[in-house]
Write a protein that holds these residues in place. Structure first.
Motif, PDB file in Angstrom:
ATOM      1  N   ALA A   1       0.856  -1.189   0.000  1.00  0.00           N
ATOM      2  CA  ALA A   1       0.000   0.000   0.000  1.00  0.00           C
ATOM      3  C   ALA A   1       0.885   1.230   0.000  1.00  0.00           C
ATOM      4  O   ALA A   1       1.932   1.246   0.660  1.00  0.00           O
ATOM      5  CB  ALA A   1      -0.893  -0.011   1.232  1.00  0.00           C
ATOM      6  N   ILE A   2       0.495   2.239  -0.781  1.00  0.00           N
ATOM      7  CA  ILE A   2       1.219   3.507  -0.744  1.00  0.00           C
ATOM      8  C   ILE A   2       0.240   4.577  -0.305  1.00  0.00           C
ATOM      9  O   ILE A   2      -0.799   4.787  -0.937  1.00  0.00           O
ATOM     10  CB  ILE A   2       1.848   3.843  -2.110  1.00  0.00           C
ATOM     11  N   MET A   3       0.568   5.199   0.830  1.00  0.00           N
ATOM     12  CA  MET A   3      -0.309   6.219   1.382  1.00  0.00           C
ATOM     13  C   MET A   3       0.435   7.535   1.410  1.00  0.00           C
ATOM     14  O   MET A   3       1.667   7.572   1.389  1.00  0.00           O
ATOM     15  CB  MET A   3      -0.750   5.812   2.795  1.00  0.00           C
ATOM     16  N   GLY A   4      -0.310   8.610   1.469  1.00  0.00           N
ATOM     17  CA  GLY A   4       0.362   9.901   1.520  1.00  0.00           C
ATOM     18  C   GLY A   4      -0.634  11.013   1.304  1.00  0.00           C
ATOM     19  O   GLY A   4      -1.733  10.774   0.796  1.00  0.00           O
ATOM     20  N   PRO A   5      -0.242  12.213   1.683  1.00  0.00           N
ATOM     21  CA  PRO A   5      -1.160  13.348   1.529  1.00  0.00           C
ATOM     22  C   PRO A   5      -1.322  13.749   0.061  1.00  0.00           C
ATOM     23  O   PRO A   5      -0.574  13.284  -0.797  1.00  0.00           O
ATOM     24  CB  PRO A   5      -0.459  14.461   2.318  1.00  0.00           C
TER      25      PRO A   5
ATOM     26  N   VAL B   1       4.808   5.167   3.272  1.00  0.00           N
ATOM     27  CA  VAL B   1       4.299   6.539   3.314  1.00  0.00           C
ATOM     28  C   VAL B   1       5.098   7.344   2.287  1.00  0.00           C
ATOM     29  O   VAL B   1       6.335   7.333   2.299  1.00  0.00           O
ATOM     30  CB  VAL B   1       4.474   7.161   4.719  1.00  0.00           C
ATOM     31  N   LEU B   2       4.376   8.000   1.401  1.00  0.00           N
ATOM     32  CA  LEU B   2       5.005   8.823   0.362  1.00  0.00           C
ATOM     33  C   LEU B   2       4.790  10.280   0.726  1.00  0.00           C
ATOM     34  O   LEU B   2       3.665  10.692   1.044  1.00  0.00           O
ATOM     35  CB  LEU B   2       4.364   8.509  -0.996  1.00  0.00           C
ATOM     36  N   SER B   3       5.872  11.038   0.711  1.00  0.00           N
ATOM     37  CA  SER B   3       5.736  12.465   0.987  1.00  0.00           C
ATOM     38  C   SER B   3       6.764  13.219   0.172  1.00  0.00           C
ATOM     39  O   SER B   3       7.934  12.833   0.125  1.00  0.00           O
ATOM     40  CB  SER B   3       5.946  12.718   2.475  1.00  0.00           C
ATOM     41  N   ARG B   4       6.323  14.287  -0.473  1.00  0.00           N
ATOM     42  CA  ARG B   4       7.202  15.125  -1.314  1.00  0.00           C
ATOM     43  C   ARG B   4       8.060  14.289  -2.257  1.00  0.00           C
ATOM     44  O   ARG B   4       9.255  14.507  -2.400  1.00  0.00           O
ATOM     45  CB  ARG B   4       8.080  15.992  -0.434  1.00  0.00           C
ATOM     46  N   GLY B   5       7.451  13.297  -2.847  1.00  0.00           N
ATOM     47  CA  GLY B   5       8.135  12.560  -3.901  1.00  0.00           C
ATOM     48  C   GLY B   5       9.110  11.490  -3.453  1.00  0.00           C
ATOM     49  O   GLY B   5       9.909  11.017  -4.249  1.00  0.00           O
TER      50      GLY B   5
ATOM     51  N   ALA C   1       1.069  14.814   8.958  1.00  0.00           N
ATOM     52  CA  ALA C   1       1.833  16.043   9.209  1.00  0.00           C
ATOM     53  C   ALA C   1       3.299  15.770   9.572  1.00  0.00           C
ATOM     54  O   ALA C   1       4.204  16.387   9.011  1.00  0.00           O
ATOM     55  CB  ALA C   1       1.153  16.855  10.296  1.00  0.00           C
ATOM     56  N   GLN C   2       3.507  14.782  10.455  1.00  0.00           N
ATOM     57  CA  GLN C   2       4.878  14.515  10.905  1.00  0.00           C
ATOM     58  C   GLN C   2       5.799  14.132   9.750  1.00  0.00           C
ATOM     59  O   GLN C   2       6.969  14.496   9.705  1.00  0.00           O
ATOM     60  CB  GLN C   2       4.865  13.397  11.952  1.00  0.00           C
ATOM     61  N   TYR C   3       5.252  13.369   8.767  1.00  0.00           N
ATOM     62  CA  TYR C   3       6.095  12.922   7.651  1.00  0.00           C
ATOM     63  C   TYR C   3       6.397  14.054   6.696  1.00  0.00           C
ATOM     64  O   TYR C   3       7.444  14.095   6.073  1.00  0.00           O
ATOM     65  CB  TYR C   3       5.423  11.763   6.906  1.00  0.00           C
TER      66      TYR C   3
END
Lengths: 495, 250
Positions: B32-36, B219-223, B243-245
């Motif tokens: 699973a790939i999750m992220g904002p 968790v994916l964040s900012r690429g 938020a923390q990530y």
């Protein structure tokens, strides 16, 4: 490379240079000298052993033609045509009307085989029962090779039903009274520049007469092909459906590949009497010219149907993928009360092709109805124009028309234009017009390609979806052929 | 390894979206790939499928050990890569049945296999459609035209079932689904789980992962992938948010 860009690239290369039907049959032919004069008109008439009245009719047309000018209102451009630099008559040499297919030059039969019309098989196949118990539907073919009908199949079976289906040159000898009663009554000799030229020099074409109450037992088909260099092809087709009769007629066209342009100016006249119906379908893939826009056929055709009786019906369906220039408006005169006209069209232009095509629905009788569904697809550097007229006469109470014109653009160097004319002189007439123009979307192509379709397959699938409403109007065998043709003319791949 | 993404950098219109993404997936696994929003989840899905406009400026994508960066979308599809779209595309005039058959045969042809016979095809499509509660009428309708949100997503899963990919990427397949449709779609996915097939499930919400239980959660964040864990990571995220990530990645 982005998918749309890629499509555009493919379309630029399109084939045009890979025209599938670009072969020439080396048959000696008998030509009239180049150019046009009263002597040439007499020559053609004499070659065909025509009655005096026909010659007079031709000469009258020729004299009128000399006073006329080429129409200039269509959205097409081409260099001036030198009408003295064209052969007006070419017949395969040593031609004697064949009694059966066995007497036909095998070279010609091979050409038809290459074109995929199984003339010979047609006769053999008749009556065959398939594994699933169905019988193959029968198609009678009247093949026009340059100017002369080479073979007419299924004549016998049609004869039993009382249907007359033969080259018009033969009909002039065997049924002169029928030809004389109807020829020129839908498209008068004076109609327009090209129709008048055709009236003077028409060489051959098909003649169909379906007697009252008869449902023609098979689809009738003509396959036109221009073979001889610099030959204009001027066919003349005349179809009469007498009271309560029905006939479906298919016309297919190809021409070999050449550098110089070939002129094609045909006239087709349809007449339906009370309660009769004619369904006329065309698949046209004449040579469109090469990728630089050289060569190709000029297709300047006058097609018109006259619903002369009550409850008469005429339906035109066309799939146009070929020709360098198309100038063609199959029309219906809705004269009889409650008569109905239909026009279903797919026009695909690619490379440097120019299409100016559409229809005219002339409502004269009461409660006449008409329907127009036109799908134009422009690709490459082509220009594709729909031009249509819907008119209601003062007495056409309750006339109704529905028109739908959709255009699809492939790439950004082509153009689609819609020019509808609507004239209602009767306040009870109801005319509806819908039109859309859209571009084939990159998202649609990507979706298809993600599922495994190549760029070409994806484009063909989307276009086939776009034209589905019209494809459904074609007889089964033709619909399959048309679908292939659409893929070929868009893909640039051969076969 | 079925899929290996190494140090992937991707730009669109000069804007950097993925910044050195690494990901490795074994066959038989569900990741699973999750992220904002805006973290690059959909970009990853499109780049894997080979969509135009996305420029890979650095790194590589290996599928079955072969780099796919130079392959067209249809070549990747034929090798077994499938993308279930977040917003499935409408194709007017093309019956869903025709579309399925054209796609299946195109892939078979590309792999050098023969076309499926009509009875075999019909049998397979009826079986797969029945399980997803897709009726004959829907198969006759044009692809996605006039379909509800739920019908579109079920149609994506039907295509996946017919095409039998090695790797399926589900891009927010749960978005716009009510709970009943979510169950049907999840069951459809679960039936296709096998030791030979892997999944990438892209989602905002933990909810979908109650039905499609992942082996690994990223968790994916900012690429970039900023955290990797087991299925419990999804529950953690549900409680604490992204938020923390986002600050960690910065």
């Amino acid at each position: 490379m982005p998918a749309v860009q890629e499509t555009v690239e493919q379309v630029r290369r399109i084939d045009v240079d890979q025209y599938k039907y670009g072969f020439e049959t080396p048959i000696e032919s008998e030509k009239a000298p180049k150019g046009l004069s009263e002597d040439i008109v007499r020559f053609i008439s004499e070659k065909k052993n025509e009655p005096q009245w026909m010659l007079d009719w031709r000469l009258d047309a020729y004299r009128r033609w000399l006073t006329m000018r080429e129409p200039a209102w269509a959205r097409v451009s081409y260099p001036k045509i030198d009408f003295q630099n064209i052969y007006y008559y070419a017949a395969p040499k040593k031609f004697k009307a064949p009694k059966s297919l066995d007497e036909v030059d095998p070279e010609i039969l091979r050409t038809y085989e290459k074109l995929g019309i199984p003339l010979r098989e047609q006769e053999i196949l008749a009556g065959v029962v398939r594994e699933d118990g169905s019988t193959p539907s029968k198609v009678a073919v009247d093949a026009v090779f340059d100017s002369v009908s080479v073979a007419t199949t299924f004549k016998e079976e049609l004869k039993k039903a009382g249907v007359i289906f033969m080259p018009i040159s033969e009909a002039l000898r065997e049924h002169p009274e029928l030809v004389r009663r109807y020829i020129g009554t839908v498209v008068p000799v004076t109609d327009n520049f090209y129709a008048t030229l055709n009236s003077a020099v028409f060489s051959d074409g098909s003649f169909v007469y379906v007697p009252a109450g008869v449902r023609c037992p098979m689809e009738l088909s003509t396959y036109f092909r221009i073979n001889e260099k610099n030959t204009g092809q001027f066919e003349r087709t005349l179809i009469i459906a007498d009271k309560g009769s029905y006939v479906s007629y298919l016309e297919g066209c190809t021409a070999p590949q050449r550098d110089e342009n070939q002129l094609h100016a045909a006239v087709v006249e349809l007449i339906t009497l009370d309660d009769a119906e004619i369904k006329y379908s065309t698949v046209q893939n004449w040579y469109p010219g090469d990728s630089e826009g050289r060569g190709g056929v000029y297709n300047f055709v006058t097609k018109r149907g006259d619903c002369r009786g009550r409850n008469a019906k005429i339906s035109w369906t066309q799939v146009e993928t070929g020709s360098a220039i198309t100038w063609k408006y199959p029309s219906c005169i809705l004269r009889g009360d409650n008569s109905r006209g239909e026009f279903y069209s797919i026009a695909i232009s690619n490379g440097h092709q120019q299409v100016d095509s559409g229809t005219k629905m002339i409502h004269l009788g009461k409660n006449t109805t008409s329907r127009i569904i036109s799908k134009g697809i422009a690709a490459g550097k082509s220009q594709n124009t729909y031009r249509g007229l819907v008119s209601a006469h003062r007495k056409a109470t309750g006339a109704r028309n529905f028109t739908n014109c959709d255009s699809l653009l492939v790439g950004d160097k082509c153009g689609a234009h819609t020019v509808p004319y609507i004239e209602a002189r009767n306040s009870s007439a109801v005319f509806e017009h819908e039109a859309t123009t859209s571009k084939i979307s990159a998202d649609m192509l990507f979706y298809c390609r993600q599922r495994g379709l190549s760029a070409e397959e994806a484009t063909a699938l989307v276009v086939n979806g776009f034209v589905k409403d019209v494809l459904q109007q074609l007889p089964m065998e033709f619909a399959v052929e048309a679908q292939k043709l659409i893929s070929i003319s868009l893909e640039g791949s051969v076969g | 390894m079925l899929l290996e993404i190494k140090n992937l950098h991707v730009e669109i219109d000069g804007k950097k979206i993925l910044n050195g993404l690494d990901l490795a997936i074994e066959q038989g696994k569900v990741h699973a790939i999750m992220g904002p929003n805006g973290s690059g989840k959909s970009t990853l899905a499109y780049v894997l499928a080979g969509k135009e406009d996305y420029a890979v400026t650095e790194g590589d994508i290996l599928f079955n050990g072969e780099s796919v960066l130079d392959l067209d979308p249809d070549e990747r599809a034929a090798r077994g890569l499938f993308l279930a779209f977040q917003y499935p595309i409408e194709i007017p005039g093309v019956a869903t049945m025709t579309f399925l058959r054209t796609a299946l045969n195109a892939q078979r042809k590309a792999r050098g296999e023969g076309e499926l016979s009509t009875p075999d095809f019909l049998k397979r499509v009826r079986e797969a459609a029945g399980k997803l509660e897709i009726n004959q009428d829907m198969l006759r309708r044009a692809v996605n035209v006039g379909f509800s949100g739920g019908e579109k997503k079920r149609n994506e899963i039907l295509q996946m079932a017919m095409l039998e990919p090695r790797l399926a990427v589900l891009d927010e397949t749960d978005s716009g689904l009510d709970i009943d449709a979510l169950k049907i779609v999840s069951e459809g996915v679960n039936r296709l789980r096998s030791p030979e097939r892997a999944f990438i499930v892209i989602t905002h919400y933990q909810r979908l992962l109650d039905y499609i239980v992942p082996d690994v959660v990223h968790v994916l964040s900012r690429g970039r992938i900023v955290k990797t864990g087991g299925k419990e990571l999804a529950l953690e995220l549900e409680a604490s948010g992204y938020a923390q990530y986002q600050s960690e990645a910065a």
